[in-house]
Design a protein around this motif. Structure first.
Motif, mmCIF file in Angstrom:
data_model
loop_
_atom_site.group_PDB
_atom_site.id
_atom_site.type_symbol
_atom_site.label_atom_id
_atom_site.label_comp_id
_atom_site.label_asym_id
_atom_site.label_seq_id
_atom_site.Cartn_x
_atom_site.Cartn_y
_atom_site.Cartn_z
ATOM 1 N N PRO A 86 -0.038 -7.663 5.881
ATOM 2 C CA PRO A 86 -0.454 -7.788 4.163
ATOM 3 C C PRO A 86 0.911 -8.202 3.426
ATOM 4 C CG PRO A 86 0.160 -5.534 5.057
ATOM 5 C CD PRO A 86 0.002 -6.385 6.182
ATOM 6 N N LEU B 38 -4.201 -11.736 -4.003
ATOM 7 C CA LEU B 38 -4.809 -10.456 -3.719
ATOM 8 C C LEU B 38 -6.583 -10.705 -3.623
ATOM 9 C CD1 LEU B 38 -2.726 -7.921 -6.019
ATOM 10 C CD2 LEU B 38 -2.703 -8.259 -3.725
ATOM 11 N N GLN B 39 -7.019 -11.487 -4.517
ATOM 12 C CA GLN B 39 -8.360 -11.593 -4.685
ATOM 13 C C GLN B 39 -8.726 -12.220 -3.273
ATOM 14 O OE1 GLN B 39 -10.371 -14.683 -6.106
ATOM 15 N NE2 GLN B 39 -11.673 -13.609 -7.650
ATOM 16 N N GLN C 53 -18.337 -10.425 1.625
ATOM 17 C CA GLN C 53 -16.916 -10.795 1.105
ATOM 18 C C GLN C 53 -16.449 -11.978 1.744
ATOM 19 O OE1 GLN C 53 -15.225 -6.919 1.239
ATOM 20 N NE2 GLN C 53 -15.195 -6.611 -1.169
ATOM 21 N N ASP D 245 0.835 -1.170 -0.016
ATOM 22 C CA ASP D 245 -0.044 0.072 -0.120
ATOM 23 C C ASP D 245 0.875 1.286 -0.031
ATOM 24 O OD1 ASP D 245 -2.516 -1.535 0.113
ATOM 25 O OD2 ASP D 245 -2.183 -1.869 2.265
ATOM 26 N N LYS E 86 -8.470 -9.797 -0.317
ATOM 27 C CA LYS E 86 -9.639 -8.699 -0.270
ATOM 28 C C LYS E 86 -10.961 -9.106 -0.109
ATOM 29 C CE LYS E 86 -11.957 -5.467 -3.557
ATOM 30 N NZ LYS E 86 -12.279 -5.208 -5.025
ATOM 31 N N HIS F 127 0.257 -11.544 2.150
ATOM 32 C CA HIS F 127 -1.075 -11.772 1.166
ATOM 33 C C HIS F 127 -0.754 -11.931 -0.281
ATOM 34 C CE1 HIS F 127 -3.421 -9.803 4.829
ATOM 35 N NE2 HIS F 127 -2.900 -10.879 5.026
ATOM 36 N N GLY G 157 -12.582 -8.386 3.927
ATOM 37 C CA GLY G 157 -13.709 -7.610 3.525
ATOM 38 C C GLY G 157 -14.641 -7.587 4.521
ATOM 39 N N TYR H 121 -15.325 -15.687 0.256
ATOM 40 C CA TYR H 121 -14.098 -16.434 0.423
ATOM 41 C C TYR H 121 -14.185 -17.781 0.951
ATOM 42 C CZ TYR H 121 -9.336 -17.317 2.538
ATOM 43 O OH TYR H 121 -8.457 -18.096 2.721
#
Length: 476
Positions: A438, A444-445, A456, A45, A448, A441, A452, A460
């Motif tokens: 992070p 990425l999908q 979401q 980020d 997220k 991770h 989320g 997952y």
């Protein structure tokens, strides 16, 4: 070197090893711990996202009374200033290093050490590095902040990833004077033996920029005077860099795709008001080239892994001590799992080859992976443990810490212990919650969705259960 300095550094290095951070790495020679190499991966980020930035730390004989001399080594041969506080010439401006005046209470003290230094450098790699420049710390104009970030994102991938990995793998690049790549001249050649071991010779890219506008070939000594005190042809992070690249490849390509939608290739970099002379970052955007370079690097590393597997049959007879050690470890690990109920089954060798391991993981009961059976392949190198094994799920796995093509992100305490690797990989499936860090991770999908909102998270869970349900289709 005094005993006081030796004891202090030894203690710090021991503490560092006991509490590894996923984004800080060290290498040093036990015979001379006054000189240490460090690699910091850029924080997610930020425009430095998962870049590989190398530094040298040279400790004085009166340490910790005085700080070490720190030099940034990832600077595009002294041409690229990656941060207002990290100069193109390698200088790192930090008050605790005595290279910046700072405020009261921010100067060096004996309470500081290796970890605090590296964390301070890492803190410079923020989401708005423009504000690190004195007098610009309150800047809010996106017309300045974002263009500065954009060129750092580009050069993080070009210099700290592509240039770095291409050197290790013998992939040649011809560069234009401003550092952009002429993608038509890219060639790849994978050595017969990997450049993964500590102190292996670092391959030199065949092209580097000059002050004119035409591509040239250079000799390795062209910039020798800039880095002679700190850089040698040997790079201690070669194997680590390759393994990190395999984990972060999808993230690098995602950055390239996202940025290329916002920036037209051929656009000139924004020049910040504090950049001048040789202390700046000039160039043009070329994300199309970066995408191809990343793909070529991935292809070369995959071929290298396949070469290990092919060559390993000859290692069995020629390297009796290495193959014998791995064979003994295999027998011990298999016996351990046969006698315990830990969720790992069917540990076996491919063609009785101790360099090629396969094992199956059972999903944890009452979890998303309940009923799942996941195959994992481990390929060891003849220089294990100096060169760590390449690991991949051969059964599709949907998990925050596993890439879309099956590369798991994990850490082990005992690098020379094969069982530690299996246990670390198993924990990814057995533990109920993935790490919130992070930098781990790599899907990425999945990340997220998992981190989320409620809907979401449910998606997952559905994807993970679907993955477990289909895993048995891959067994005869």
């Amino acid at each position: 070197m005094s005993n006081t300095v030796t004891l202090r550094l030894t203690k710090e290095l021991s503490e560092f090893a006991k509490n590894p951070d996923h984004q800080l790495y060290l290498h040093y020679d036990d015979s001379n711990i006054m000189n240490i190499k460090a690699m910091i991966t850029g924080p997610p980020d930020t425009p430095y996202c998962l870049g590989q930035f190398e530094f040298s730390l040279q400790f004085p004989r009166d340490y910790p009374s005085n700080p070490p001399k720190v030099l940034a080594l990832t600077t595009n041969h002294g041409r690229s200033r990656f941060n207002p506080n990290i100069y193109a010439g390698g200088k790192v401006c930090l008050s605790i290093l005595g290279t910046w005046r700072g405020n009261a209470g921010e100067q060096w003290s004996s309470a500081h050490g290796i970890i605090s230094i590296l964390l301070s450098i890492q803190s410079l790699m923020s989401d708005t590095p423009y504000r690190n420049e004195p007098g610009h710390d309150q800047e809010k104009d996106p017309a300045k902040l974002e263009p500065y970030n954009q060129k750092i994102r580009h050069e993080t991938i070009r210099i700290s990833i592509c240039d770095r990995l291409e050197g290790y793998l013998g992939i040649g690049q011809t560069l234009n004077f401003n550092g952009s790549t002429d993608s038509t001249t890219t060639t790849a050649s994978t050595p017969s033996s990997p450049l993964g071991a500590v102190n292996n010779t670092l391959a030199t890219p065949v092209g580097t920029p000059n002050s004119g506008g035409t591509p040239i070939a250079t000799t390795p000594s062209m910039f020798e005077s800039l880095y002679a005190p700190a850089v040698t042809p040997d790079d201690e992070f070669c194997d680590l860099s390759k393994r990190l690249f395999l984990s972060y490849y999808d993230i690098y390509q995602n950055t390239v795709r996202t940025e290329s939608e916002q920036i037209k290739d051929g656009s000139v970099f924004y020049k910040a008001p504090f950049e001048f002379g040789g202390n700046k970052m000039d160039g043009t955007f070329n994300y199309a080239s970066l995408a191809k370079r990343l793909e070529a690097i991935r292809t070369a590393i995959d071929k290298e892994t396949n070469d290990w597997a092919t060559e390993s049959s000859s290692w069995i007879s020629h390297l009796n001590s290495i193959s014998g050690n791995l064979k003994r470890q295999f027998e011990q690990v298999r016996e351990y799992y046969n006698e315990s109920n830990t969720g790992v089954v069917d540990i076996e060798l491919t063609d009785d080859n101790p360099f090629l391991w396969n094992f199956t993981l059972f999903g944890k009961p009452m979890s998303n992976y309940d009923g799942g059976m996941f195959k994992v392949k481990i390929v060891f190198h003849k220089d294990f443990p100096e060169v760590q094994p390449r690991v991949k799920f051969t059964t599709p796995m949907y998990h925050v810490h596993v890439t879309q093509d099956g590369v798991p992100f994990y850490t082990v305490e005992k690098l020379d212990d094969a069982r530690s690797h299996i246990e670390a990989i198993s924990r990814l499936i057995v533990e109920d919650e993935p790490s919130t860090n992070p930098s781990t991770h790599v899907n990425l999908q999945a990340a997220k969705l998992h981190f989320g909102n409620k809907e979401q998270r449910r998606e997952y869970n559905r994807n993970a259960r679907r993955c477990a349900s289909r895993s048995t289709d891959y067994f005869d």
